[in-house]
Scaffold this motif. Structure first.
Motif, PDB file in Angstrom:
ATOM      1  N   TYR A  20      17.450 -25.093   2.945  1.00 43.94           N
ATOM      2  CA  TYR A  20      16.845 -26.351   2.525  1.00 43.94           C
ATOM      3  C   TYR A  20      16.017 -27.018   3.622  1.00 43.94           C
ATOM      4  O   TYR A  20      15.140 -27.811   3.343  1.00 43.94           O
ATOM      5  CB  TYR A  20      17.941 -27.316   2.040  1.00 43.94           C
ATOM      6  N   ASP A  21      16.239 -26.694   4.866  1.00 45.17           N
ATOM      7  CA  ASP A  21      15.542 -27.342   5.965  1.00 45.17           C
ATOM      8  C   ASP A  21      14.072 -26.929   6.017  1.00 45.17           C
ATOM      9  O   ASP A  21      13.730 -25.771   5.783  1.00 45.17           O
ATOM     10  CB  ASP A  21      16.226 -26.995   7.286  1.00 45.17           C
ATOM     11  N   ARG A  22      13.196 -27.891   6.343  1.00 49.51           N
ATOM     12  CA  ARG A  22      11.766 -27.598   6.460  1.00 49.51           C
ATOM     13  C   ARG A  22      11.451 -27.015   7.832  1.00 49.51           C
ATOM     14  O   ARG A  22      12.226 -27.170   8.774  1.00 49.51           O
ATOM     15  CB  ARG A  22      10.945 -28.878   6.273  1.00 49.51           C
ATOM     16  N   PRO A  23      10.292 -26.360   7.967  1.00 48.91           N
ATOM     17  CA  PRO A  23       9.891 -25.857   9.286  1.00 48.91           C
ATOM     18  C   PRO A  23       9.734 -27.001  10.286  1.00 48.91           C
ATOM     19  O   PRO A  23       9.461 -28.147   9.906  1.00 48.91           O
ATOM     20  CB  PRO A  23       8.542 -25.179   9.018  1.00 48.91           C
ATOM     21  N   ALA A  24       9.892 -26.702  11.564  1.00 50.51           N
ATOM     22  CA  ALA A  24       9.869 -27.734  12.597  1.00 50.51           C
ATOM     23  C   ALA A  24       8.522 -28.456  12.647  1.00 50.51           C
ATOM     24  O   ALA A  24       8.459 -29.667  12.832  1.00 50.51           O
ATOM     25  CB  ALA A  24      10.179 -27.102  13.956  1.00 50.51           C
ATOM     26  N   LEU A  25       7.426 -27.733  12.468  1.00 46.63           N
ATOM     27  CA  LEU A  25       6.113 -28.361  12.554  1.00 46.63           C
ATOM     28  C   LEU A  25       5.844 -29.287  11.371  1.00 46.63           C
ATOM     29  O   LEU A  25       5.028 -30.192  11.464  1.00 46.63           O
ATOM     30  CB  LEU A  25       5.025 -27.288  12.658  1.00 46.63           C
ATOM     31  N   ALA A  26       6.539 -29.106  10.260  1.00 42.69           N
ATOM     32  CA  ALA A  26       6.369 -29.999   9.112  1.00 42.69           C
ATOM     33  C   ALA A  26       6.948 -31.376   9.397  1.00 42.69           C
ATOM     34  O   ALA A  26       6.581 -32.349   8.749  1.00 42.69           O
ATOM     35  CB  ALA A  26       7.039 -29.405   7.879  1.00 42.69           C
ATOM     36  N   LYS A  27       7.831 -31.467  10.362  1.00 43.71           N
ATOM     37  CA  LYS A  27       8.453 -32.742  10.709  1.00 43.71           C
ATOM     38  C   LYS A  27       7.643 -33.525  11.734  1.00 43.71           C
ATOM     39  O   LYS A  27       7.963 -34.663  12.043  1.00 43.71           O
ATOM     40  CB  LYS A  27       9.861 -32.492  11.247  1.00 43.71           C
ATOM     41  N   VAL A  28       6.593 -32.909  12.266  1.00 45.06           N
ATOM     42  CA  VAL A  28       5.751 -33.553  13.268  1.00 45.06           C
ATOM     43  C   VAL A  28       4.688 -34.372  12.554  1.00 45.06           C
ATOM     44  O   VAL A  28       4.095 -33.921  11.566  1.00 45.06           O
ATOM     45  CB  VAL A  28       5.100 -32.490  14.182  1.00 45.06           C
ATOM     46  N   GLY A  29       4.444 -35.559  13.066  1.00 45.82           N
ATOM     47  CA  GLY A  29       3.429 -36.427  12.477  1.00 45.82           C
ATOM     48  C   GLY A  29       2.027 -36.013  12.898  1.00 45.82           C
ATOM     49  O   GLY A  29       1.832 -35.204  13.810  1.00 45.82           O
ATOM     50  N   PRO A  30       1.023 -36.600  12.244  1.00 42.00           N
ATOM     51  CA  PRO A  30      -0.360 -36.264  12.610  1.00 42.00           C
ATOM     52  C   PRO A  30      -0.738 -36.859  13.957  1.00 42.00           C
ATOM     53  O   PRO A  30      -0.039 -37.699  14.519  1.00 42.00           O
ATOM     54  CB  PRO A  30      -1.173 -36.876  11.478  1.00 42.00           C
ATOM     55  N   ILE A  98      10.181 -16.849  -1.878  1.00 43.91           N
ATOM     56  CA  ILE A  98       8.751 -16.628  -1.587  1.00 43.91           C
ATOM     57  C   ILE A  98       8.211 -17.714  -0.659  1.00 43.91           C
ATOM     58  O   ILE A  98       7.522 -17.417   0.323  1.00 43.91           O
ATOM     59  CB  ILE A  98       7.952 -16.548  -2.898  1.00 43.91           C
ATOM     60  N   THR A  99       8.509 -18.982  -0.949  1.00 40.27           N
ATOM     61  CA  THR A  99       8.007 -20.047  -0.077  1.00 40.27           C
ATOM     62  C   THR A  99       8.691 -20.014   1.291  1.00 40.27           C
ATOM     63  O   THR A  99       8.060 -20.331   2.298  1.00 40.27           O
ATOM     64  CB  THR A  99       8.190 -21.428  -0.732  1.00 40.27           C
ATOM     65  N   GLY A 100       9.962 -19.633   1.331  1.00 42.10           N
ATOM     66  CA  GLY A 100      10.644 -19.505   2.617  1.00 42.10           C
ATOM     67  C   GLY A 100      10.045 -18.406   3.475  1.00 42.10           C
ATOM     68  O   GLY A 100       9.836 -18.580   4.676  1.00 42.10           O
ATOM     69  N   VAL A 101       9.740 -17.273   2.854  1.00 40.68           N
ATOM     70  CA  VAL A 101       9.111 -16.172   3.596  1.00 40.68           C
ATOM     71  C   VAL A 101       7.693 -16.558   4.020  1.00 40.68           C
ATOM     72  O   VAL A 101       7.257 -16.221   5.127  1.00 40.68           O
ATOM     73  CB  VAL A 101       9.136 -14.874   2.743  1.00 40.68           C
ATOM     74  N   ALA A 102       6.980 -17.290   3.169  1.00 38.45           N
ATOM     75  CA  ALA A 102       5.640 -17.757   3.548  1.00 38.45           C
ATOM     76  C   ALA A 102       5.715 -18.684   4.756  1.00 38.45           C
ATOM     77  O   ALA A 102       4.861 -18.613   5.660  1.00 38.45           O
ATOM     78  CB  ALA A 102       4.982 -18.470   2.373  1.00 38.45           C
ATOM     79  N   ASN A 103       6.724 -19.540   4.815  1.00 33.64           N
ATOM     80  CA  ASN A 103       6.915 -20.389   5.990  1.00 33.64           C
ATOM     81  C   ASN A 103       7.242 -19.564   7.227  1.00 33.64           C
ATOM     82  O   ASN A 103       6.747 -19.845   8.319  1.00 33.64           O
ATOM     83  CB  ASN A 103       8.034 -21.408   5.746  1.00 33.64           C
ATOM     84  N   LEU A 104       8.078 -18.549   7.056  1.00 39.10           N
ATOM     85  CA  LEU A 104       8.429 -17.689   8.194  1.00 39.10           C
ATOM     86  C   LEU A 104       7.207 -16.957   8.733  1.00 39.10           C
ATOM     87  O   LEU A 104       7.019 -16.866   9.946  1.00 39.10           O
ATOM     88  CB  LEU A 104       9.497 -16.678   7.784  1.00 39.10           C
ATOM     89  N   ILE A 105       6.379 -16.451   7.841  1.00 36.82           N
ATOM     90  CA  ILE A 105       5.161 -15.749   8.279  1.00 36.82           C
ATOM     91  C   ILE A 105       4.235 -16.708   9.001  1.00 36.82           C
ATOM     92  O   ILE A 105       3.668 -16.385  10.053  1.00 36.82           O
ATOM     93  CB  ILE A 105       4.478 -15.073   7.072  1.00 36.82           C
ATOM     94  N   GLY A 145       6.722 -26.480   3.038  1.00 42.76           N
ATOM     95  CA  GLY A 145       8.112 -26.851   3.297  1.00 42.76           C
ATOM     96  C   GLY A 145       8.679 -27.736   2.195  1.00 42.76           C
ATOM     97  O   GLY A 145       9.817 -27.568   1.770  1.00 42.76           O
ATOM     98  N   THR A 146       7.857 -28.672   1.703  1.00 46.19           N
ATOM     99  CA  THR A 146       8.297 -29.530   0.601  1.00 46.19           C
ATOM    100  C   THR A 146       8.475 -28.715  -0.668  1.00 46.19           C
ATOM    101  O   THR A 146       9.448 -28.903  -1.407  1.00 46.19           O
ATOM    102  CB  THR A 146       7.289 -30.667   0.380  1.00 46.19           C
ATOM    103  N   LEU A 147       7.553 -27.815  -0.935  1.00 46.50           N
ATOM    104  CA  LEU A 147       7.665 -26.947  -2.105  1.00 46.50           C
ATOM    105  C   LEU A 147       8.926 -26.085  -2.026  1.00 46.50           C
ATOM    106  O   LEU A 147       9.644 -25.917  -3.016  1.00 46.50           O
ATOM    107  CB  LEU A 147       6.416 -26.070  -2.219  1.00 46.50           C
ATOM    108  N   ASN A 148       9.230 -25.583  -0.834  1.00 44.10           N
ATOM    109  CA  ASN A 148      10.443 -24.797  -0.637  1.00 44.10           C
ATOM    110  C   ASN A 148      11.676 -25.644  -0.915  1.00 44.10           C
ATOM    111  O   ASN A 148      12.614 -25.180  -1.567  1.00 44.10           O
ATOM    112  CB  ASN A 148      10.478 -24.260   0.800  1.00 44.10           C
ATOM    113  N   GLN A 149      11.684 -26.883  -0.440  1.00 47.18           N
ATOM    114  CA  GLN A 149      12.828 -27.757  -0.686  1.00 47.18           C
ATOM    115  C   GLN A 149      13.018 -28.026  -2.179  1.00 47.18           C
ATOM    116  O   GLN A 149      14.150 -28.095  -2.655  1.00 47.18           O
ATOM    117  CB  GLN A 149      12.666 -29.080   0.053  1.00 47.18           C
ATOM    118  N   VAL A 150      11.928 -28.167  -2.920  1.00 47.18           N
ATOM    119  CA  VAL A 150      12.026 -28.389  -4.362  1.00 47.18           C
ATOM    120  C   VAL A 150      12.652 -27.172  -5.042  1.00 47.18           C
ATOM    121  O   VAL A 150      13.546 -27.313  -5.889  1.00 47.18           O
ATOM    122  CB  VAL A 150      10.637 -28.711  -4.951  1.00 47.18           C
TER     123      VAL A 150
END
Length: 181
Positions: A20-30, A98-105, A145-150
């Motif tokens: 359920y956790d998002r990738p680390a870079l998704a938690k970084v702000g702009p 699929i979305t988890g593997v896409a995040n890993l790649i 990451g949000t799509l993966n969490q959904v």
């Protein structure tokens, strides 16, 4: 369900919950765009990008455990609603994998391009010294990451509906069994 099948189902649900956790870079702000001049010596830290092996193992276990649980469920005499819930969970588990593997790649590509990590400010945003390309990665990870969490949350939430379908298919007749003592 026999004990082994129950254990496999439990491990699969735990693996989904761990994914359920998002990738680390998704938690970084702009990057800050408040009009002040950016300096290249802003204090901050470097966000290290870890190995993707633990997450790959999580998604592999989740997929294999679901396939085993699915085989067990389909061997039972399920009603139409329970079969529909199993098919829906098929889509949700496939989407989460699929979305988890896409995040890993994506994380591995980012790690190859930037082996020293990504510079972030102490406020949690991208620092001025990070290349503009990292902003594209950040947006990708935020969406994916949000799509993966959904997908993961949906797959976990679909489980009670399947269990209710199993209960309806079992039809235990509690009053009759009460008098059989």
């Amino acid at each position: 369900m026999p004990l082994l099948e129950t254990a496999v189902a439990a491990v699969g649900r735990l693996a989904l919950a761990a994914g359920y956790d998002r990738p680390a870079l998704a938690k970084v702000g702009p990057r800050a765009t408040d009009g002040r001049p950016t300096t290249h010596n802003e204090s901050g830290t470097t966000l290290k990008l870890g190995s993707g092996f633990p997450q790959a193992a999580v998604y592999t276990v989740a997929a294999l455990a679901w396939l085993s649980e699915r085989r067990t469920l389909n061997s039972r005499n399920l009603d139409h609603d329970a079969k529909a819930a199993v098919r829906f969970k098929d889509l949700l588990v496939a989407g989460s994998v699929i979305t988890g593997v896409a995040n890993l790649i994506g994380e591995q590509l980012l790690r190859q391009k930037y082996p020293d990590g990504v510079h972030v400010t102490e406020k949690g945003g991208l620092s001025a010294e990070t290349p503009d390309e990292i902003e594209h990665f950040r947006r990708y990870f935020k969406v994916m990451g949000t799509l993966n969490q959904v997908f993961v949350a949906g797959a976990v939430a679909a489980t009670p509906f399947i269990n209710f379908g199993l209960f309806n298919a079992y039809k235990p007749h509690p009053i009759r069994s009460f008098f059989k003592l």
